[in-house]
Design an enzyme around this catalytic site. Structure first.
Site, PDB file in Angstrom:
ATOM      1  N   LYS A 115       9.914 -13.368  34.583  1.00 51.45           N
ATOM      2  CA  LYS A 115       9.497 -12.100  33.983  1.00 51.45           C
ATOM      3  C   LYS A 115       9.193 -11.069  35.057  1.00 51.45           C
ATOM      4  O   LYS A 115       8.620 -11.402  36.100  1.00 51.45           O
ATOM      5  CB  LYS A 115       8.238 -12.311  33.138  1.00 51.45           C
ATOM      6  CG  LYS A 115       7.773 -11.031  32.444  1.00 51.45           C
ATOM      7  CD  LYS A 115       6.395 -11.168  31.835  1.00 51.45           C
ATOM      8  CE  LYS A 115       5.362 -10.471  32.690  1.00 51.45           C
ATOM      9  NZ  LYS A 115       4.046 -10.351  32.017  1.00 51.45           N
ATOM     10  N   LYS A 139      12.094  -7.580  26.775  1.00 54.37           N
ATOM     11  CA  LYS A 139      10.698  -7.594  26.320  1.00 54.37           C
ATOM     12  C   LYS A 139      10.171  -6.169  26.291  1.00 54.37           C
ATOM     13  O   LYS A 139       9.637  -5.672  27.289  1.00 54.37           O
ATOM     14  CB  LYS A 139       9.849  -8.477  27.249  1.00 54.37           C
ATOM     15  CG  LYS A 139       8.366  -8.476  26.942  1.00 54.37           C
ATOM     16  CD  LYS A 139       7.653  -9.653  27.588  1.00 54.37           C
ATOM     17  CE  LYS A 139       6.158  -9.547  27.404  1.00 54.37           C
ATOM     18  NZ  LYS A 139       5.458 -10.775  27.785  1.00 54.37           N
TER      19      LYS A 139
HETATM   20  P1  13P Z   1       0.350  -8.486  26.160  1.00 52.70           P
HETATM   21  O1  13P Z   1       1.010  -9.108  24.944  1.00 52.70           O
HETATM   22  O2  13P Z   1      -1.122  -8.769  26.254  1.00 52.70           O
HETATM   23  O3  13P Z   1       0.719  -7.045  26.312  1.00 52.70           O
HETATM   24  O4  13P Z   1       0.949  -9.253  27.410  1.00 52.70           O
HETATM   25  C1  13P Z   1       2.298  -9.475  27.459  1.00 52.70           C
HETATM   26  C2  13P Z   1       2.764  -9.448  28.849  1.00 52.70           C
HETATM   27  O5  13P Z   1       3.331 -10.410  29.329  1.00 52.70           O
HETATM   28  C3  13P Z   1       2.580  -8.225  29.636  1.00 52.70           C
HETATM   29  O6  13P Z   1       3.364  -8.291  30.781  1.00 52.70           O
END
Ligand code: 13P
Length: 341
Positions: A136, A220
């Site tokens: 990620k 995402k």
């Molecule tokens: P949140 O769902 O708390 O926004 O976190 C997701 C995430 O991985 C942010 O990088």
């Protein structure tokens, strides 16, 4: 690059009925979360908390993958099983946060650029050896008065995201491409829609130019939503419709799945929005969750850092995982909140 392996893993990450747990809070972020329950952020407390989530009975039915942090991927369960191996045994794919955070963008006051490209190839090789099959990288785009976000900051962040994604695929790791338009501030849903469109347009242009295999990635994004401090916040149905409108315009159907971040929405809001969108199908991609706070908040509070509450925390997390699993097929309804345990 092993395209069929990338496509297989990306498909499994967004499999019907399942979504991703983001448990990749950096040292600073997890400290903030623990401050909220008045718990000191020691390595053992962080390990125990992650073990509570990863071993929660029943959660694996609704969780396809877990995003880990550098410290977490090297930690073990109480009985000595490394977390990535433990998760894999449950049928959950381990992933790893590889960006090094959003830093001030020189020359562009109030804007950030995500760092971490230098040495990334070597780090990916190591993480794959530790069991990670996806990664990620989060780019952060703020909305503020005047010229923020600037086209330059959007382009610089999109370029970095695409370079990261190409490096991941070179190393047979599925990239989660996360361009987050923040919901901080008082902006309208229309402004969020406009900015999210510009960001996704630029991100997919860069992914194309960097020759990223769209079939072997997961997007995402944020939902299209009013700012947290907006006076008249748009209702859930409007959020679902605006988000789908933008995604339909900018995300090619070759992308197997979209896994939303929760970004500060309440747990129930995040679940409802996801379910409403899935009700509006059929959709060209699978639409699921990759929530951090919206999956963890209630579990963190129920646990409170107290050993006797370990099972209570697990129950809360498993409940949110199950309800979000239902939301991925549009079968969640708010009245399930009181029944489900
Ligand atoms: P949140 O769902 O708390 O926004 O976190 C997701 C995430 O991985 C942010 O990088």
């Amino acid at each position: 690059m092993n395209s069929s392996e990338l496509m297989r893993v990306a498909g499994a990450m967004v499999a019907r009925g399942k979504g991703i747990l983001a448990a990749d809070e950096s040292g600073g972020t997890i400290k903030k979360r623990f401050d909220g329950i008045k718990l000191e952020s020691t390595e053992e407390h962080r390990r125990t908390y992650r073990e509570m989530l990863f071993t929660a009975p029943g959660a694996a039915e609704s969780v396809s993958g877990v995003i880990l942090y550098d410290e977490t991927i090297r930690q073990k369960t109480r009985d000595g099983t490394p977390f990535p191996q433990y998760l894999t045994k449950q049928g959950i794919i381990p992933g790893i946060k590889v960006d090094l955070g959003a830093k001030p963008l020189a020359g562009f006051s109030g804007e950030t650029i995500t760092e971490g490209l230098d040495g990334l190839r070597e780090r990916l090789v190591e993480y794959r050896g530790l069991g990670a099959r996806f990664a990620k990288w989060r780019a952060v785009i703020d909305i503020a008065e005047g010229t923020i976000p600037s086209a330059f900051a959007v382009a610089a962040n999109a370029h970095a995201l695409a370079r990261y994604a190409a490096l991941c695929q070179e190393n047979d790791i599925v990239p989660i491409v996360e361009p987050e338009v923040l919901m901080d501030g008082a902006h309208s849903i229309e402004r969020c829609e406009q900015v999210t469109e510009a960001v996704l347009e630029r991100v997919f242009r860069e992914l194309f130019e960097h020759r990223v295999l769209l079939e072997g990635m997961v997007l995402k994004p944020n939902m299209v939503i009013s700012g947290k401090k907006a006076a008249n916040r748009a209702p859930p149905q409007a959020v679902a419709e605006a988000t789908l409108r933008v995604l339909r315009r900018h995300v090619p159907p070759a992308v197997p799945g979209i896994a939303f971040l929760s970004g500060g929405q309440s747990p129930t809001e995040a679940t409802l929005h996801l379910s409403l969108m899935n009700k509006l199908g059929p959709l060209p991609w699978s639409l699921t969750f990759s929530y951090g706070r919206a999956l963890q908040d209630t579990a963190l509070k129920a646990w409170g850092g107290v050993a006797a509450n370990f099972a209570a925390g697990q129950k809360e997390y498993a409940k949110r995982a199950r309800l979000n699993g239902l939301a991925t097929t549009g079968r969640y309804a708010p009245d399930m909140e009181s029944q489900a345990a």
